[in-house]
Scaffold this active site. Structure first.
Site, PDB file in Angstrom:
ATOM      1  N   GLU A  85     -80.802 119.680-103.108  1.00 36.54           N
ATOM      2  CA  GLU A  85     -79.622 120.530-102.900  1.00 36.54           C
ATOM      3  C   GLU A  85     -78.964 120.888-104.227  1.00 36.54           C
ATOM      4  O   GLU A  85     -78.642 122.060-104.482  1.00 36.54           O
ATOM      5  CB  GLU A  85     -78.601 119.810-102.007  1.00 36.54           C
ATOM      6  CG  GLU A  85     -78.883 119.910-100.536  1.00 36.54           C
ATOM      7  CD  GLU A  85     -77.771 119.291 -99.709  1.00 36.54           C
ATOM      8  OE1 GLU A  85     -76.759 118.835-100.284  1.00 36.54           O
ATOM      9  OE2 GLU A  85     -77.906 119.263 -98.475  1.00 36.54           O
ATOM     10  N   GLY A 215     -36.071 143.012 -85.464  1.00 40.17           N
ATOM     11  CA  GLY A 215     -34.779 142.335 -85.540  1.00 40.17           C
ATOM     12  C   GLY A 215     -33.970 142.899 -86.687  1.00 40.17           C
ATOM     13  O   GLY A 215     -34.456 143.698 -87.492  1.00 40.17           O
ATOM     14  N   GLY A 218     -32.371 140.788 -92.674  1.00 41.41           N
ATOM     15  CA  GLY A 218     -31.995 139.459 -93.113  1.00 41.41           C
ATOM     16  C   GLY A 218     -32.275 138.377 -92.099  1.00 41.41           C
ATOM     17  O   GLY A 218     -31.979 137.200 -92.343  1.00 41.41           O
ATOM     18  N   GLY A 220     -35.221 137.370 -91.098  1.00 39.51           N
ATOM     19  CA  GLY A 220     -36.405 136.581 -91.450  1.00 39.51           C
ATOM     20  C   GLY A 220     -37.713 137.123 -90.913  1.00 39.51           C
ATOM     21  O   GLY A 220     -38.685 136.375 -90.767  1.00 39.51           O
ATOM     22  N   THR A 222     -39.975 139.310 -92.287  1.00 41.81           N
ATOM     23  CA  THR A 222     -41.063 139.277 -93.263  1.00 41.81           C
ATOM     24  C   THR A 222     -41.448 137.846 -93.610  1.00 41.81           C
ATOM     25  O   THR A 222     -42.637 137.535 -93.788  1.00 41.81           O
ATOM     26  CB  THR A 222     -40.657 140.046 -94.535  1.00 41.81           C
ATOM     27  OG1 THR A 222     -40.368 141.400 -94.184  1.00 41.81           O
ATOM     28  CG2 THR A 222     -41.777 140.033 -95.559  1.00 41.81           C
TER      29      THR A 222
END
Length: 620
Positions: A85, A215, A218, A220, A222
């Site tokens: 190997e 939403g 700010g 959240g 992303t």
């Protein structure tokens, strides 16, 4: 299409090991950690390891792997199978550019490459069996020597889990699967990721599925999308994360640039796309089996796509327990926990309204502050009627020193997603302390640096832009910074005697012609920064710059450099690297005709402190 000499890559990692040494402990945990990261790993069964000759299945697996990890343990060399190997792996390293990682598990690298100790005894036995001059044994020795000289991980006594995490991280980085930065304190993320994964039907091969995270700003979206992307990244042959889609598509006027990025990064059977702040898109961009994750503030955009299956998920504010944990993580993370009254903490939580961005910024601002400072900040917030998220975020800005305020506004208006080292040069030239300023802004959670680029949440950027616009709503000439074409044209064409503008960065997406008169800039006595790109002046005569200017760049300038009045200037940064000039300006040309070196010396004399000069080739 793959040729016969270069088989199609199937596996991310091929593991070479001596089973009796490591299979039931280290190897099992390493394989599980790789699998958890979505790294497709080839590990053979004991049933394949029969006889002395390596089977064609393993040979093919090595050839079809992106990387190989050789785990050298005490008894590795006693197996002729393992030696075959390692010989094949080193052959593929030279001929097929196979990336090879080595792990020295309770052995030293010199034992492998010399060989010595147990490796020496093992090779002696092989020589007795196959002959001292056996070409096979010589090949094995050479492979061991080469592999033993590779830098790798040396694991002796200690906690294997720590070493395994480091190994997996390095392998993932090499594979181009470096995790996206999610958050300093990702509170409440894991449970939501588990739920979203169940909605994606990752085991299903058919159709295209879109998930829309919607939403308020700010909340959240992303951050959650990045965490989900990292978690399922390895389950797809191709992947792409497109950030700032809304801004990019507006700058480009269409989505061709985004499509080109997709095509360059996703060319395999099963794709997955994550886009941030998207406003448009078509389902026919994606192949069968794709998973698309979209973040948006507009719920309607999720349902208007021609895609087989669309699922919407509303990202809601953090629960009280999570909000308190996130605030505490930022407010009390780097200092000894101060004795802050619970009612003050509760009041901050109330003002933040469960928004992660507000909790992060407020917590970072209040970190290390005394109880009376908490009270003062909360009183200021309470006096604002009908306050918005901008009002909450501005508390952190108001607490900055002047140096940091100037840097923050420059980034918000001009330098988001720009190379951090370049921006440091520009800021330093403008008599700002860039290093400490950027560090303080990072500590306050107002900016961060990802992949050497300055990043800023779009709501924080919006706050900074609003601060500049509110300096004077109706007259851009009384604002400190200009970046919009109409505002710049308005100020350049006005007859205003005095001007408050300190910085202009005008970079329209397409070449644009405007009129800049000879004295358009001289009335801007406070101007310290001037960057123009894709801007062409319809006026053909010379133009003059103010004495206070410290950084000047005009990319694509087709005319001689703007002229300066007599005397030394404050200019310390001059970048004309993308201009089309081929003649040195007469005012700076060497009168003795000695060429560009004299030109640069005269330029150095002409400027106050020429730290940053960047020029193309000139003909004198």
């Amino acid at each position: 299409m793959a040729s016969s000499s270069k088989p199609e890559k199937v596996y991310h990692v091929f593991l070479s090991f001596r089973g009796t040494d490591v299979r039931n402990n280290f190897l099992r945990h390493l394989y599980a950690a790789l699998d958890l990261k979505g790294i497709y790993t080839y590990i053979d069964s004991e049933e394949l390891r029969k006889g002395d000759e390596i089977g064609p299945t393993l040979m093919e697996a090595i050839e079809k792997s992106h990387t190989a990890v050789i785990i050298f343990s005490e008894d590795y060399a006693s197996s002729s199978w393992c030696l075959e190997e390692v010989a094949k792996i080193m052959e593929c390293r030279e001929e097929r550019r196979l990336m090879v990682f080595t792990v020295f598990y309770k052995v030293e690298p010199r034992e492998v490459r010399t060989p010595r100790d147990k490796y020496r005894k093992a090779m002696d036995k092989h020589e007795s069996k196959f002959g001292e001059n056996s070409e096979k044994v010589k090949k094995w020795k050479e492979a061991l020597s080469k592999a033993g000289n590779l830098s790798g991980w040396e694991l002796k006594d200690g906690d294997d889990s720590e070493h395994i995490q480091r190994i997996v991280k390095d392998i993932a980085t090499h594979l181009g699967r470096k995790p996206l930065y999610v958050a300093k304190h990702p509170v409440g993320i894991d449970s939501r990721v588990v739920m979203l994964k169940s909605m994606l039907y990752l085991d299903s091969q058919g159709g295209v599925l879109m998930m829309g995270l919607w939403g308020k700003g700010g909340i959240g979206k992303t951050t959650l999308a990045k965490a989900l992307y990292n978690d399922i990244l390895g389950k797809f042959d191709g992947s792409c994360f497109l950030a700032n889609v809304r801004e990019t598509s507006k700058e480009c006027k269409d989505l061709v640039t985004l499509q080109e990025k997709l095509l360059s990064e996703i060319l395999l059977r099963k794709e997955r796309l994550v886009v941030s702040s998207v406003d448009a898109g078509e389902g026919n961009w994606f192949g069968n089996g794709s998973r698309i994750i979209v973040t948006t503030r507009d719920k309607h955009l999720i349902t208007c796509h021609a895609i087989d299956q669309v699922y919407g998920y509303e990202v809601k504010a953090l629960e009280d327990r999570e909000a308190r944990e996130l605030l505490s993580s930022h407010a009390f993370s780097t200092h000894a926990k101060l004795d802050i009254r619970r009612d003050l903490v509760d009041s901050v939580l109330n003002h933040a309204g469960g928004l992660p961005l507000a909790l992060e910024v407020l917590g970072s601002f209040l970190s290390g502050r005394r109880e009376d400072e908490w009270e003062s900040s909360l009183k200021k917030l309470s006096r604002i009627p009908n306050k918005t998220i901008n009002d909450v975020l501005k508390i952190s800005y108001d607490g900055l020193e002047e140096n940091e305020k100037e840097i923050f506004l420059d980034i918000a208006c001009f330098f988001k997603r720009r190379d951090s080292e370049y921006v440091k040069k520009v800021l330093n030239s403008c008599e700002l302390e860039a290093v400490i300023g950027l560090e303080i802004l990072i500590e306050r959670s107002l900016i961060n640096i990802e992949h050497e680029q300055l990043q800023m949440h779009d709501l924080i950027q919006s706050m900074g832009v609003d601060i500049v616009r509110l300096e004077c709503r109706d007259d851009p000439g009384r604002r400190s910074r200009l970046w919009l074409l109409d505002d710049v044209v308005d100020v350049l064409s006005s007859d205003m005697g005095d001007c408050a503008v300190k910085a202009i960065v005008l970079e329209p997406p397409m070449p644009t012609e405007i009129y800049i008169g000879p004295d358009a800039f001289t009335k801007m006595r406070r101007l310290r920064l001037l960057i123009l790109r894709n801007v062409h002046n319809s006026y053909e005569g010379p133009i003059y710059l103010p004495n206070e200017l410290r950084w000047f760049r005009w990319a694509g300038c087709a005319r001689p450099i703007p002229q300066f009045s007599s005397g030394r200037k404050k200019l310390v940064g001059l970048d004309m690297s993308e201009c089309n000039m081929t003649v040195v300006p007469k005012q700076l040309k060497d009168t003795k005709g000695s060429g560009v070196p004299m030109f640069k010396r005269q330029l150095a004399y002409y400027l106050q402190d020429p730290k940053y000069l960047h020029w193309k080739h000139f003909y004198v």
